[in-house]
Scaffold this active site. Structure first.
Site, mmCIF file in Angstrom:
data_model
loop_
_atom_site.group_PDB
_atom_site.id
_atom_site.type_symbol
_atom_site.label_atom_id
_atom_site.label_comp_id
_atom_site.label_asym_id
_atom_site.label_seq_id
_atom_site.Cartn_x
_atom_site.Cartn_y
_atom_site.Cartn_z
ATOM 1 C CG HIS A 92 -0.821 7.023 -72.455
ATOM 2 N ND1 HIS A 92 -0.113 6.455 -73.503
ATOM 3 C CD2 HIS A 92 -0.346 8.296 -72.338
ATOM 4 C CE1 HIS A 92 0.730 7.341 -73.991
ATOM 5 N NE2 HIS A 92 0.613 8.462 -73.302
ATOM 6 C CB CYS A 102 1.914 3.955 -74.739
ATOM 7 S SG CYS A 102 0.959 2.942 -73.588
ATOM 8 C CG ASP A 135 2.530 11.224 -73.988
ATOM 9 O OD1 ASP A 135 2.697 9.992 -73.985
ATOM 10 O OD2 ASP A 135 1.412 11.764 -73.926
#
Length: 271
Positions: A111, A76, A126
């Site tokens: 995250h 991420c 995202d």
């Protein structure tokens, strides 16, 4: 006020757009959606460098070299830092945020995702949430968005936004984020935990995830699972001798020595 140095000039926008197969685009909600989808489809989510104990770090020049120049995947922090820099270079307004994974189970705040403002609207972008999010989500309480065939929604509680996935019996919280902007050091600290801590889900097993409309493929440890939005799912075991081909099928291209080293540390974990 301290200015955060995100080093966005380290990204070659032309090379990035070539990497994801996308033309130049002026800022718009439609362009954000197509860029987001192209990124997820073309750049793999994987933790190979964590498993091999060779992660080069998340400074943007390093990330750009890895994901764009060497055409590798990442997780991420790498995906979101790269995408944020490209969006800003293209003229989008971007705010970097941090989310708590599985907030209903005391998950860690590890995250990275983005708040992007364009065409007078706010979106959550995202691109680095494994194999879950194909498109940006409008930042509106109660909004439901089809993510590659699976319904997801955003729920607001004050400054907290919880991102949920529709499952049998209701909605499962995936992550929750507040509106506090982050600084580079915040991601450095989270990356250190994710890449090195024995309790991190990424240090003890190989994780590779790929998403396209209606199908998600994920290799976790020695198990390859293919799930379809129709509800069908199939899991197969991947022995070490098949690992290289399976990784290539998942768009993970490594060097010969990296494949060999991965087999060496992958095989004992299966015993």
């Amino acid at each position: 006020m301290i200015e955060d140095d995100w080093r966005i000039d380290a990204v070659d926008v032309d090379a990035y757009l070539d990497r994801i197969g996308h033309p130049h685009a002026a800022p718009s909600a439609a362009a954000l959606r197509s860029l987001h989808q192209a990124h997820v489809r073309r750049i793999p989510f994987d933790n190979v460098d964590v498993v091999l104990r060779q992660h080069p770090g998340i400074d943007l020049p390093v990330v750009a070299d890895k994901l764009v120049t060497r055409r590798r995947g990442g997780y991420c922090f790498e995906h979101a830092l790269l995408f944020a820099a490209v969006l800003e270079r293209l003229g989008f307004e971007v705010e970097r945020r941090m989310a708590r994974v599985q907030p209903h189970r005391s998950g860690p705040r590890t995250h990275m995702l983005l708040r992007v403002r364009v065409d007078g609207q706010d979106f959550l972008a995202d691109v680095g949430f494994g194999a879950g999010v194909l498109s940006p989500t409008p930042l509106r309480d109660g909004v439901v968005v089809d993510q590659a065939g699976w319904p997801h929604r955003l729920v607001r509680d004050g400054a907290l936004w919880t991102f949920e996935k529709r499952v049998d019996g209701g909605w499962e919280p995936l992550h929750a984020t507040d509106e506090l902007p982050q600084r580079p050091i915040d991601y450095e600290v989270a990356h250190h935990y994710v890449a090195t801590h024995p309790r991190s889900p990424f240090t003890g097993q190989l994780v590779v995830m790929r998403l396209d409309h209606g199908v998600v493929r994920h290799l976790v440890g020695d198990r390859l699972t293919v799930e379809r939005a129709s509800g069908e799912a199939e899991t197969t075991e991947v022995p070490p001798e098949r690992l290289e081909q399976v990784l290539r099928d998942l768009d993970v291209e490594l060097t010969g020595p990296e494949y060999a080293a991965l087999r060496e540390c992958y095989a004992p974990a299966r015993e």
